[in-house]
Design an enzyme around this catalytic site. Structure first.
Site, PDB file in Angstrom:
ATOM      1  N   LYS A 121       3.227  42.583 -35.355  1.00 55.36           N
ATOM      2  CA  LYS A 121       4.241  42.415 -34.142  1.00 55.36           C
ATOM      3  C   LYS A 121       3.695  43.093 -32.700  1.00 55.36           C
ATOM      4  O   LYS A 121       3.881  42.490 -31.677  1.00 55.36           O
ATOM      5  CB  LYS A 121       5.545  43.113 -34.332  1.00 55.36           C
ATOM      6  CG  LYS A 121       6.255  42.653 -35.766  1.00 55.36           C
ATOM      7  CD  LYS A 121       7.568  43.104 -36.315  1.00 55.36           C
ATOM      8  CE  LYS A 121       7.470  44.649 -36.449  1.00 55.36           C
ATOM      9  NZ  LYS A 121       6.697  44.965 -37.782  1.00 55.36           N
ATOM     10  N   ARG A 159      16.703  45.701 -36.881  1.00 52.00           N
ATOM     11  CA  ARG A 159      16.194  46.064 -37.942  1.00 52.00           C
ATOM     12  C   ARG A 159      17.180  46.213 -39.155  1.00 52.00           C
ATOM     13  O   ARG A 159      16.837  46.249 -40.329  1.00 52.00           O
ATOM     14  CB  ARG A 159      15.538  47.186 -38.010  1.00 52.00           C
ATOM     15  CG  ARG A 159      14.094  47.522 -38.389  1.00 52.00           C
ATOM     16  CD  ARG A 159      13.641  48.772 -38.053  1.00 52.00           C
ATOM     17  NE  ARG A 159      12.352  49.100 -38.529  1.00 52.00           N
ATOM     18  CZ  ARG A 159      11.222  48.799 -37.586  1.00 52.00           C
ATOM     19  NH1 ARG A 159      11.461  48.502 -36.486  1.00 52.00           N
ATOM     20  NH2 ARG A 159       9.931  49.386 -38.262  1.00 52.00           N
ATOM     21  N   ARG A 205      -5.105  51.407 -39.344  1.00 51.74           N
ATOM     22  CA  ARG A 205      -4.633  51.172 -38.007  1.00 51.74           C
ATOM     23  C   ARG A 205      -4.976  52.630 -37.397  1.00 51.74           C
ATOM     24  O   ARG A 205      -4.743  53.353 -37.859  1.00 51.74           O
ATOM     25  CB  ARG A 205      -3.163  50.749 -37.936  1.00 51.74           C
ATOM     26  CG  ARG A 205      -2.621  50.799 -36.441  1.00 51.74           C
ATOM     27  CD  ARG A 205      -1.452  50.316 -36.364  1.00 51.74           C
ATOM     28  NE  ARG A 205      -0.455  50.914 -36.958  1.00 51.74           N
ATOM     29  CZ  ARG A 205       0.852  50.484 -37.083  1.00 51.74           C
ATOM     30  NH1 ARG A 205       1.484  49.491 -36.303  1.00 51.74           N
ATOM     31  NH2 ARG A 205       1.723  50.977 -37.733  1.00 51.74           N
ATOM     32  N   ARG A 234      -1.514  57.156 -36.932  1.00 54.85           N
ATOM     33  CA  ARG A 234       0.051  57.441 -36.854  1.00 54.85           C
ATOM     34  C   ARG A 234       0.420  58.299 -37.828  1.00 54.85           C
ATOM     35  O   ARG A 234      -0.162  58.112 -39.376  1.00 54.85           O
ATOM     36  CB  ARG A 234       0.784  56.126 -36.813  1.00 54.85           C
ATOM     37  CG  ARG A 234       1.106  55.779 -35.333  1.00 54.85           C
ATOM     38  CD  ARG A 234       1.513  54.272 -35.015  1.00 54.85           C
ATOM     39  NE  ARG A 234       2.716  54.096 -35.925  1.00 54.85           N
ATOM     40  CZ  ARG A 234       3.467  53.013 -36.010  1.00 54.85           C
ATOM     41  NH1 ARG A 234       3.153  51.928 -35.162  1.00 54.85           N
ATOM     42  NH2 ARG A 234       4.537  52.791 -36.569  1.00 54.85           N
ATOM     43  N   ARG A 288       8.394  52.967 -45.801  1.00 53.35           N
ATOM     44  CA  ARG A 288       8.543  52.004 -44.846  1.00 53.35           C
ATOM     45  C   ARG A 288       8.967  50.522 -45.398  1.00 53.35           C
ATOM     46  O   ARG A 288       9.828  49.685 -44.963  1.00 53.35           O
ATOM     47  CB  ARG A 288       7.580  51.923 -43.938  1.00 53.35           C
ATOM     48  CG  ARG A 288       7.352  53.278 -42.841  1.00 53.35           C
ATOM     49  CD  ARG A 288       6.295  53.441 -42.159  1.00 53.35           C
ATOM     50  NE  ARG A 288       6.002  52.216 -41.086  1.00 53.35           N
ATOM     51  CZ  ARG A 288       4.731  52.034 -40.746  1.00 53.35           C
ATOM     52  NH1 ARG A 288       3.879  52.628 -41.099  1.00 53.35           N
ATOM     53  NH2 ARG A 288       4.547  51.136 -39.898  1.00 53.35           N
TER      54      ARG A 288
END
Ligand code: AP5
Length: 213
Positions: free
Chosen positions: A13, A87, A126, A160, A171
């Site tokens: 996203k 969400r 990431r 992160r 998550r």
């Protein structure tokens, strides 16, 4: 064209939003980015959000909706992308009211279809520049030598806190429980568009471009 871009964590996203901002001049509203910025600046909102986001849990609806309520007025003059909000179904219902109050309209809810087995490796790999927010991936889009940012030249490209396997699992569970039902929600409203989120980043962008044209 005003769109919601949604999908599981790691669907791409943020990556695709960056293209849409650069090439189409759209405004990007990401609740994840807003929470991270508040956390970085240790604001009262950040201190509260940190309790949830670093564990991979959703920040309560009341806090998140309040945050978006403040920002939505800025979306009046241009096309926008909502990323990471709504969400939950209560957030989607609140969004409808907020849009109506501000004489705004959501045209499409675009779901990035990405298989579960790809998400873990996308997220653990990431890396993000703390200074300018540019996103990298250690295999597919590596940062510069010594973890430097090729965009701003900074040397604070980090992982992160919620991109470690244990937190990612939480998550993904939160996504299945709270966010996946939004597919049915937007299908019933006739706004759902599914776009394949696999393949090269640019291929996904081409598909998205067709979906919004
Ligand atoms: P948020 O930041 O919104 O996290 P998320 O939805 O989990 O999404 P991500 O940012 O992890 O993934 P993405 O889909 O943007 O993937 P990306 O493009 O970076 O939210 C963080 C937290 O804030 C939440 O957990 C929650 O606590 C809180 N929060 C936020 N909004 C909230 C709300 N509304 N309500 C309650 N709480 C909220 O890509 C991932 C990686 O894959 C990158 O390394 C990228 O380079 C790579 N990649 C992308 N596309 C491709 C491709 N096509 N091929 C190969 N690699 C790719």
């Amino acid at each position: 064209m005003n769109i919601l871009l949604f999908g599981p964590p790691g669907a791409g996203k943020g990556t695709q939003s960056a293209f849409l901002v650069e090439k189409h001049g759209m405004v990007h509203l990401s609740t994840g980015d807003l929470f991270r910025s508040a956390i970085k600046n240790s604001t009262p909102l950040g201190l509260e959000a940190k309790k949830y986001s670093e564990k991979g849990q959703l920040v309560p609806d009341s806090i998140t909706i309040g945050l978006v309520e403040e920002k939505i007025k800025d979306l009046k003059k241009t096309s926008f992308i909502l990323d990471g909000f709504p969400r939950t179904v209560p957030q989607a219902e609140a969004l409808e009211t907020l849009l109506k109050t501000n004489q705004l309209k959501l045209d499409k809810a675009i779901f990035l279809v990405t298989p579960n087995d790809m998400l873990m490796s996308r997220l653990t790999g990431r890396r993000v520049c703390e200074d300018c927010g540019t996103t990298y991936h250690i295999e597919t889009m590596p940062p510069g030598p010594g973890n430097t940012c090729t965009n701003c030249g900074g040397n604070r490209v980090i992982q992160r806190k919620d991109d470690f396997p244990e937190v990612i699992r939480t998550r993904l569970e939160a996504y299945e429980k709270n966010t996946a039902p939004l597919k049915e929600y937007y299908k019933a409203k006739g706004k759902l568009v599914e776009v394949k989120g696999t393949g090269e980043v640019k291929e996904v962008y081409e598909r998205l471009k067709s979906a919004i044209s």
